[in-house]
Design a protein around this motif. Structure first.
Motif, PDB file in Angstrom:
ATOM      1  N   UNK A   1       0.826  -1.196   0.000  1.00 24.45           N
ATOM      2  CA  UNK A   1       0.000   0.000   0.000  1.00 24.45           C
ATOM      3  C   UNK A   1       0.862   1.249   0.000  1.00 24.45           C
ATOM      4  N   UNK A   2       0.290   2.403  -0.334  1.00 28.31           N
ATOM      5  CA  UNK A   2       1.069   3.647  -0.408  1.00 28.31           C
ATOM      6  C   UNK A   2       1.821   3.972   0.883  1.00 28.31           C
ATOM      7  N   UNK A   3       1.209   3.819   2.027  1.00 28.83           N
ATOM      8  CA  UNK A   3       1.885   4.126   3.301  1.00 28.83           C
ATOM      9  C   UNK A   3       3.064   3.190   3.525  1.00 28.83           C
ATOM     10  N   UNK A   4       2.858   1.907   3.235  1.00 28.95           N
ATOM     11  CA  UNK A   4       3.946   0.943   3.401  1.00 28.95           C
ATOM     12  C   UNK A   4       5.098   1.257   2.442  1.00 28.95           C
ATOM     13  N   UNK A   5       4.767   1.643   1.229  1.00 27.51           N
ATOM     14  CA  UNK A   5       5.812   1.983   0.262  1.00 27.51           C
ATOM     15  C   UNK A   5       6.644   3.161   0.747  1.00 27.51           C
ATOM     16  N   UNK A   6       5.970   4.214   1.171  1.00 25.88           N
ATOM     17  CA  UNK A   6       6.687   5.405   1.615  1.00 25.88           C
ATOM     18  C   UNK A   6       7.546   5.100   2.837  1.00 25.88           C
ATOM     19  N   UNK A   7       7.004   4.347   3.775  1.00 26.85           N
ATOM     20  CA  UNK A   7       7.753   4.011   4.991  1.00 26.85           C
ATOM     21  C   UNK A   7       8.996   3.194   4.645  1.00 26.85           C
ATOM     22  N   UNK A   8       8.862   2.250   3.705  1.00 31.89           N
ATOM     23  CA  UNK A   8      10.002   1.408   3.324  1.00 31.89           C
ATOM     24  C   UNK A   8      11.104   2.230   2.671  1.00 31.89           C
ATOM     25  N   UNK A   9      10.727   3.182   1.803  1.00 32.48           N
ATOM     26  CA  UNK A   9      11.722   4.020   1.136  1.00 32.48           C
ATOM     27  C   UNK A   9      12.431   4.925   2.138  1.00 32.48           C
ATOM     28  N   UNK A  10      11.680   5.597   2.994  1.00 32.27           N
ATOM     29  CA  UNK A  10      12.280   6.526   3.954  1.00 32.27           C
ATOM     30  C   UNK A  10      13.201   5.772   4.916  1.00 32.27           C
ATOM     31  N   UNK A  11      12.775   4.586   5.356  1.00 32.21           N
ATOM     32  CA  UNK A  11      13.594   3.811   6.290  1.00 32.21           C
ATOM     33  C   UNK A  11      14.901   3.385   5.643  1.00 32.21           C
ATOM     34  N   UNK A  12      14.838   2.932   4.390  1.00 26.77           N
ATOM     35  CA  UNK A  12      16.073   2.499   3.749  1.00 26.77           C
ATOM     36  C   UNK A  12      16.973   3.678   3.413  1.00 26.77           C
ATOM     37  N   UNK A  13      16.396   4.787   2.984  1.00 27.72           N
ATOM     38  CA  UNK A  13      17.208   5.970   2.700  1.00 27.72           C
ATOM     39  C   UNK A  13      17.982   6.402   3.947  1.00 27.72           C
ATOM     40  N   UNK A  14      17.377   6.243   5.111  1.00 23.81           N
ATOM     41  CA  UNK A  14      18.051   6.605   6.356  1.00 23.81           C
ATOM     42  C   UNK A  14      19.216   5.668   6.650  1.00 23.81           C
ATOM     43  N   UNK A  15      19.116   4.410   6.219  1.00 26.84           N
ATOM     44  CA  UNK A  15      20.221   3.479   6.425  1.00 26.84           C
ATOM     45  C   UNK A  15      21.349   3.715   5.427  1.00 26.84           C
ATOM     46  N   UNK A  16      20.971   3.999   4.183  1.00 24.40           N
ATOM     47  CA  UNK A  16      21.985   4.203   3.154  1.00 24.40           C
ATOM     48  C   UNK A  16      22.693   5.536   3.336  1.00 24.40           C
ATOM     49  N   UNK A  17      21.931   6.562   3.701  1.00 24.72           N
ATOM     50  CA  UNK A  17      22.491   7.913   3.885  1.00 24.72           C
ATOM     51  C   UNK A  17      22.129   8.428   5.287  1.00 24.72           C
ATOM     52  N   UNK A  18      22.755   7.867   6.326  1.00 29.72           N
ATOM     53  CA  UNK A  18      22.389   8.241   7.699  1.00 29.72           C
ATOM     54  C   UNK A  18      22.724   9.691   8.038  1.00 29.72           C
ATOM     55  N   UNK A  19      23.557  10.327   7.231  1.00 31.39           N
ATOM     56  CA  UNK A  19      23.935  11.718   7.486  1.00 31.39           C
ATOM     57  C   UNK A  19      22.876  12.707   6.989  1.00 31.39           C
ATOM     58  N   UNK A  20      21.869  12.220   6.254  1.00 34.91           N
ATOM     59  CA  UNK A  20      20.864  13.103   5.676  1.00 34.91           C
ATOM     60  C   UNK A  20      19.590  13.123   6.509  1.00 34.91           C
ATOM     61  N   UNK A  21      18.885  14.246   6.509  1.00 37.57           N
ATOM     62  CA  UNK A  21      17.568  14.281   7.130  1.00 37.57           C
ATOM     63  C   UNK A  21      16.565  13.545   6.248  1.00 37.57           C
ATOM     64  N   UNK A  22      15.371  13.255   6.739  1.00 36.17           N
ATOM     65  CA  UNK A  22      14.354  12.652   5.869  1.00 36.17           C
ATOM     66  C   UNK A  22      14.059  13.573   4.686  1.00 36.17           C
ATOM     67  N   UNK A  23      13.719  13.026   3.544  1.00 38.23           N
ATOM     68  CA  UNK A  23      13.388  13.879   2.399  1.00 38.23           C
ATOM     69  C   UNK A  23      12.168  14.743   2.693  1.00 38.23           C
ATOM     70  N   UNK A  24      12.174  15.934   2.119  1.00 37.43           N
ATOM     71  CA  UNK A  24      11.024  16.827   2.282  1.00 37.43           C
ATOM     72  C   UNK A  24       9.890  16.463   1.346  1.00 37.43           C
ATOM     73  N   UNK A  25      10.202  15.700   0.322  1.00 37.81           N
ATOM     74  CA  UNK A  25       9.187  15.214  -0.607  1.00 37.81           C
ATOM     75  C   UNK A  25       9.542  13.832  -1.093  1.00 37.81           C
ATOM     76  N   UNK A  26       8.529  13.015  -1.356  1.00 41.37           N
ATOM     77  CA  UNK A  26       8.751  11.659  -1.844  1.00 41.37           C
ATOM     78  C   UNK A  26       7.654  11.316  -2.837  1.00 41.37           C
TER      79      UNK A  26
END
Length: 460
Positions: free
Chosen positions: A364-389
């Motif tokens: 579902x859309x919520x699960x998709x967004x959560x999965x992307x944001x969580x992985x982006x935080x692991x790959x780029x831990x120095x970055x804040x969450x994206x302002x848009x997705x």
């Protein structure tokens, strides 16, 4: 009368350069269809273009990420060998911008969490060298103009790429990297494509090294402001002859012409050009039916989903990073810096490909967004969450049914290859999947449009 009973009467075309053909209907307003349509119109043919979507562009699609700024949610990259596309970009008054790769890449491969310069993953160099040598052997042996005539074509078109990997790749690093590579190059799960199709795709695109390269390769540049502008400007030349929100469901031929039935009515012409991917093209009813379909039971959808992550600026550059990453686990199997040239906004594009794209598309859309944001935080831990997705799911897109291109499975090339471009009486076929040059790329789509123009000009 009902909508399906209304017939559009074409404007009189008079004498044309098209060998007596004065009217044509083009189905599909992507790169291939609009290249064909504008080419025919320039030679005096009265053209109507029917597009099911409310926009032109097909598998190019502009995504607004900031005021006055759009990035590519679909096809994006081009290189110096893409001569027909580059000529068209120049003719339309557009510019290209380099794909930025300065800085270190991030690699999360199994237990490895590594930051290192360049794009080469921290895996066994000998094993990967052997993988690429084996792929080179396959690609140099295939006939790009007629892959079904390649020596051992019957055998190569029986095996899947997964079968080939099981037999040929022994080192765990090569087995780990192969599906990631195939996903990036072809948006394919190795189980979906025949070895013949894999070899042809890589050869058609310029070879393994050219396709895989940014600087000096097929991913060197992007069209400034988005690739969708090519289609928008081509459509602008045709004006009201491009009809949006008109899905075509039937194409009927007789001795005098062809009638294309859409949700907007019936359109009569002397020839029709079907500029759709194989799976949507096969969903159209043809009378009489073509002797061979456009796709088979083993033809699969190109498995690509794009996750566009927006930041106030390219923040990763301040940390010495290029934005490039390769990851063994999804959903984001790779990322790349797609920020506009002025750096006014930061854009990381995440690629979700192969079997991972199918799994992701089922969420579902919520699960998709959560999965992307969580992985982006692991790959780029120095970055804040994206302002848009923004998630662009091409696997489940109704009118494309996959991206980058349809995936030819076992048996497909031997059965469908010989009739790939053969006109069916008054029906001509266009699209990147009909091009043996740069199959699956924007360049292939443009070349297919040029081919169709030449075919129509050659009609008596």
């Amino acid at each position: 009368m009902t909508g399906s009973d209304r017939a559009t009467t074409p404007r009189t075309g008079g004498v044309t350069e098209a060998g007596g053909v004065t009217t044509a209907v083009v189905v599909g307003a992507g790169l291939a269809g609009l290249t064909a349509a504008t080419g025919l119109a320039a030679r005096g043919v009265d053209v109507t273009v029917l597009e099911a979507r409310p926009r032109v562009g097909g598998r190019t699609h502009g995504l607004p990420v900031a005021p006055g700024c759009q990035v590519d949610a679909g096809a994006a990259y081009l290189g110096d060998r893409h001569t027909e596309l580059l000529a068209l970009v120049k003719e339309l008054g557009l510019d290209t911008t380099p794909t930025t790769m300065l800085g270190a890449g991030r690699f999360l491969l199994g237990r490895e969490d590594t930051t290192r310069g360049g794009r080469f993953p921290p895996l066994n160099a000998v094993a990967l060298g052997d993988l690429f040598e084996r792929l080179d052997e396959l690609t140099t042996a295939v006939r790009p103009d007629a892959p079904w005539l390649t020596p051992d074509a019957a055998w190569l078109d029986t095996l899947t790429a997964a079968d080939w990997a099981d037999r040929r790749l022994t080192h765990p690093d090569a087995r780990l990297f192969f599906p990631l590579f195939l996903g990036e190059m072809m948006a394919a799960d190795p189980a979906d494509v025949s070895v013949l199709h894999m070899a042809f795709y890589l050869r058609s695109g310029g070879g393994v090294r050219y396709l895989n390269a940014f600087e000096g390769g097929a991913q060197q540049d992007r069209i400034a402001g988005g690739a969708h502008q090519v289609c928008e400007r081509l459509a602008g030349r045709l004006g009201d002859r491009v009809r949006l929100d008109e899905a075509v469901h039937a194409v009927h031929q007789d001795d005098d012409g062809v009638t294309v039935h859409s949700t907007g009515g019936a359109h009569r012409a002397e020839v029709a050009v079907i500029a759709l991917p194989p799976l949507p093209a096969d969903a159209v009813e043809y009378r009489p039916a073509p002797p061979v379909r456009r796709a088979g039971e083993r033809t699969a959808r190109g498995c690509a989903v794009k996750a566009t992550m927006v930041y106030p600026e390219p923040l990763w550059r301040a940390h010495g990073l290029s934005g490039w990453s390769v990851n063994a686990e999804g959903p984001l199997l790779s990322t790349v810096d797609d920020s506009p040239a002025d750096g006014g906004v930061g854009v990381l594009t995440g690629f979700i490909t192969g079997s991972e794209a199918r799994r992701f598309g089922a969420l579902g859309p919520r699960e998709q967004r959560a999965a992307v944001v969580e992985q982006a935080a692991r790959v780029f831990p120095m970055l804040p969450p994206p302002t848009g997705l923004h998630i662009t799911d091409w696997v489940n897109e109704r009118y494309s049914q996959g991206c980058y291109a349809a995936l030819r499975g076992p048996g497909d090339w031997l059965r469908y290859g010989p009739t790939l471009t053969a006109p069916h009486r008054r029906v001509h076929w266009a699209g990147t999947e009909t091009s043996t040059e740069y199959f699956g790329l924007m360049e292939g789509a443009v070349r297919s449009g040029h081919r169709v123009v030449a075919e129509v000009l050659a009609r008596g």
